[in-house]
Scaffold this motif. Structure first.
Motif, PDB file in Angstrom:
ATOM      1  N   UNK A   1       0.871  -1.185   0.000  1.00  0.00           N
ATOM      2  CA  UNK A   1       0.000   0.000   0.000  1.00  0.00           C
ATOM      3  C   UNK A   1       0.903   1.229   0.000  1.00  0.00           C
ATOM      4  N   UNK A   2       0.660   2.105  -0.997  1.00  0.00           N
ATOM      5  CA  UNK A   2       1.429   3.340  -1.085  1.00  0.00           C
ATOM      6  C   UNK A   2       0.740   4.392  -0.214  1.00  0.00           C
ATOM      7  N   UNK A   3       1.507   4.923   0.760  1.00  0.00           N
ATOM      8  CA  UNK A   3       0.977   5.941   1.680  1.00  0.00           C
ATOM      9  C   UNK A   3       1.684   7.254   1.386  1.00  0.00           C
ATOM     10  N   UNK A   4       0.902   8.257   0.942  1.00  0.00           N
ATOM     11  CA  UNK A   4       1.446   9.583   0.647  1.00  0.00           C
ATOM     12  C   UNK A   4       1.003  10.523   1.771  1.00  0.00           C
TER      13      UNK A   4
ATOM     14  N   UNK B   1      -3.871   6.834   0.603  1.00  0.00           N
ATOM     15  CA  UNK B   1      -3.462   5.443   0.453  1.00  0.00           C
ATOM     16  C   UNK B   1      -3.851   4.958  -0.944  1.00  0.00           C
ATOM     17  N   UNK B   2      -2.912   4.340  -1.635  1.00  0.00           N
ATOM     18  CA  UNK B   2      -3.112   3.836  -2.988  1.00  0.00           C
ATOM     19  C   UNK B   2      -2.717   2.363  -3.005  1.00  0.00           C
TER      20      UNK B   2
ATOM     21  N   UNK C   1       1.502  -5.806   2.595  1.00  0.00           N
ATOM     22  CA  UNK C   1       0.286  -6.597   2.769  1.00  0.00           C
ATOM     23  C   UNK C   1       0.570  -8.059   3.048  1.00  0.00           C
ATOM     24  N   UNK C   2       1.831  -8.385   3.286  1.00  0.00           N
ATOM     25  CA  UNK C   2       2.190  -9.770   3.555  1.00  0.00           C
ATOM     26  C   UNK C   2       1.542 -10.227   4.859  1.00  0.00           C
ATOM     27  N   UNK C   3       0.843 -11.404   4.857  1.00  0.00           N
ATOM     28  CA  UNK C   3       0.211 -11.883   6.081  1.00  0.00           C
ATOM     29  C   UNK C   3       1.237 -12.115   7.200  1.00  0.00           C
ATOM     30  N   UNK C   4       0.792 -11.897   8.424  1.00  0.00           N
ATOM     31  CA  UNK C   4       1.652 -12.048   9.604  1.00  0.00           C
ATOM     32  C   UNK C   4       1.065 -13.162  10.464  1.00  0.00           C
ATOM     33  N   UNK C   5       1.872 -14.191  10.759  1.00  0.00           N
ATOM     34  CA  UNK C   5       1.446 -15.286  11.617  1.00  0.00           C
ATOM     35  C   UNK C   5       1.771 -14.978  13.078  1.00  0.00           C
ATOM     36  N   UNK C   6       0.798 -15.179  13.936  1.00  0.00           N
ATOM     37  CA  UNK C   6       0.961 -14.857  15.360  1.00  0.00           C
ATOM     38  C   UNK C   6       0.561 -16.085  16.166  1.00  0.00           C
ATOM     39  N   UNK C   7       1.470 -16.587  17.014  1.00  0.00           N
ATOM     40  CA  UNK C   7       1.187 -17.689  17.934  1.00  0.00           C
ATOM     41  C   UNK C   7       0.664 -17.109  19.238  1.00  0.00           C
TER      42      UNK C   7
ATOM     43  N   UNK D   1      -7.270  -3.921   2.839  1.00  0.00           N
ATOM     44  CA  UNK D   1      -7.244  -3.026   1.682  1.00  0.00           C
ATOM     45  C   UNK D   1      -8.492  -2.162   1.584  1.00  0.00           C
ATOM     46  N   UNK D   2      -9.364  -2.205   2.596  1.00  0.00           N
ATOM     47  CA  UNK D   2     -10.507  -1.304   2.606  1.00  0.00           C
ATOM     48  C   UNK D   2     -10.027   0.122   2.847  1.00  0.00           C
ATOM     49  N   UNK D   3     -10.679   1.114   2.233  1.00  0.00           N
ATOM     50  CA  UNK D   3     -10.184   2.503   2.366  1.00  0.00           C
ATOM     51  C   UNK D   3     -10.038   2.968   3.824  1.00  0.00           C
ATOM     52  N   UNK D   4     -11.021   2.702   4.659  1.00  0.00           N
ATOM     53  CA  UNK D   4     -10.946   3.144   6.057  1.00  0.00           C
ATOM     54  C   UNK D   4      -9.855   2.404   6.801  1.00  0.00           C
ATOM     55  N   UNK D   5      -9.751   1.076   6.544  1.00  0.00           N
ATOM     56  CA  UNK D   5      -8.718   0.291   7.224  1.00  0.00           C
ATOM     57  C   UNK D   5      -7.320   0.699   6.768  1.00  0.00           C
TER      58      UNK D   5
END
Length: 458
Positions: A33-36, A48-49, A68-74, A100-104
């Motif tokens: 996600x590109x954040x300007x 956000x683009x 956007x790579x998923x993160x695994x959490x134990x 990837x929702x605009x608000x999120x």
């Protein structure tokens, strides 16, 4: 030279500005996600683009990327208190990622930009632990152990709300074996001995007693059910034997019927085979007879037909020859008659011309011309008259004359000869029959004397 240098410098500056502007256009990969951020003219703190590109103004704006790579959490939760006040261990593994929702995306840009994956993982783990404890506290151990779908739905419903606040979303939840410190989950498998280990050990004995009673009742029920089952089994065996006997009878009957049908079918097939063989032999004999008949017909009829055709052709040739000959004869006759007609026409024409000249020579008097023509034909007339008596062959004439005479003084013999001469037709009668008249000098007759009247007798 100064204007030239100024132009070169201007071109260089324009090229530099163009390269700088092109260099400030940023494209966003699909896994980021590109954040300007910077001097934003609206109420949002960042732009956000995702999956596209955007221009980043120099000096007043800057950009960064969120992965956007998923993160695994134990999240191996221990000593969590359930609804039954029993401590349980719930080992879980969560998979989260930036939404990837605009608000999120805006929330993630505000709260996670600049954080390392380890820091984001720790932050998400704290949220997950808290929400996981809250969900376990609202559920019993039976629900946690047996109704995993309800457990996962409750985790998803509570955890996603909290993760969304920081721009994350729950991708997957994997719950492994749940354990409790009192062994209640293991005791659930022995529910006949004790329904609830977590209520009190005092009730264990009662539950054991109830278990023994239940066991005895179960044994009694087992014996009753076994006897009933045996009776039903014997009854079923008898009915099965009857059914087997009936089935055997039906089978033997059907076998006999099938055997009868098979024998009948074999006989019918054999009869049909013989019939077909006889029919085939008959057809063969008929074919042979037909062939012999055709051969005889070919030997006789064909020869006769050939002879017939030969005779027909010969007859047609003979008829054609006769038609040709007849046509030739008719043509010859026609030619002959036409020649005779032409000759007669020429003769008559010449005669008419001669008659016309003869009348002209007679001074136009037809009577004189007629007289001349008659004089020309007089020898022929005399000859004709002579020919009339020329053929009379009188071998012998005997006249018996008694010497007497007739009234005119002639004898009988003289009268006979006079009558004989009168039998020759005179010229005047010939001319009268031809429609002509003799001239007066040839046709003078002796005037008959008038008869004297007889004197009346006195």
């Amino acid at each position: 030279m100064e204007p030239f240098y100024l132009i070169v410098i201007g071109v260089v500056v324009l090229v530099f500005l163009f390269m700088a502007i092109v260099n400030r256009y940023r494209r966003c990969p699909s896994d980021k996600i590109l954040v300007i951020y910077g001097n934003r003219g609206n109420s949002k703190s960042a732009k956000c683009v995702h999956g596209g590109g955007a221009f980043v103004w120099p000096i007043i704006e800057d950009y960064a990327y969120l992965s956007l790579t998923p993160i695994g959490i134990d999240a191996n939760l221990t000593n969590a208190l359930s609804k039954q006040n029993i401590r349980v261990d719930v080992p879980c593994r969560f998979t989260v990622g930036i939404s990837t929702e605009p608000e999120s995306m805006l929330a993630a840009a505000e709260r996670l930009l600049g954080q390392t994956p380890q820091q984001i993982q720790e932050l998400a783990r704290d949220i997950l632990f808290g929400q996981l404890r809250l969900v376990i506290a609202t559920m019993s151990i039976e629900e946690l152990n047996s109704d995993r779908d309800k457990f996962l739905e409750a985790i998803t419903a509570n955890v996603e709300v909290e993760l969304k606040k920081i721009g994350l979303r729950l991708i997957n939840v994997n719950v492994t074996d749940i354990k409790d410190e009192s062994g209640y989950i293991e005791a659930l498998g022995q529910e006949a001995a004790a329904k609830a280990i977590n209520e009190a050990k005092v009730r264990v004995a009662e539950q054991e007693r109830n278990g023994e009673i239940g066991k005895a009742e179960a044994v009694r029920e087992t014996r009753i059910r076994t006897a009933e089952a045996n009776a039903e089994a014997v009854k079923g065996e008898n009915e099965a034997k009857i059914a087997i006997a009936n089935s055997d009878a039906v089978r033997r009957e059907r076998e006999a019927e099938a055997q009868r049908k098979a024998v009948a079918a074999e006989k019918v097939a054999s009869a049909q085979a013989l019939e077909e063989a006889y029919a085939a032999e008959q057809k063969a004999e008929n074919a042979r007879a037909d062939r012999e008949r055709a051969s005889q017909q070919a030997n006789v009829i064909v020869a006769q037909e050939i002879e017939k055709k030969r005779l027909v052709i010969a007859a047609e040739a003979e008829a054609e020859q006769k038609r040709v000959n007849a046509k030739g004869e008719a043509d010859a006759i026609f030619a002959k008659m036409e020649a005779e007609a032409k000759g007669l026409f020429q003769v008559l024409t010449k005669q008419a011309e001669g008659y016309d000249k003869m009348i002209q020579a007679a001074g136009g008097d037809a009577t004189k011309a007629y007289t001349l023509l008659l004089l020309e034909k007089l020898p022929d007339l005399v000859k004709t008259q002579v020919e009339a008596i020329k053929g009379i062959n009188i071998d012998k004439v005997t006249v018996w004359d008694n010497g007497g005479g007739t009234g005119d003084g002639k004898t009988s013999t003289a009268n006979f000869l006079a009558g004989l001469m009168k039998s020759v037709p005179p010229l005047s009668e010939l001319f009268d029959q031809a429609g002509m008249a003799l001239p007066e000098y040839l046709a003078k007759k002796k005037e008959e004397k008038p008869e004297e009247p007889e004197e009346a007798e006195e």
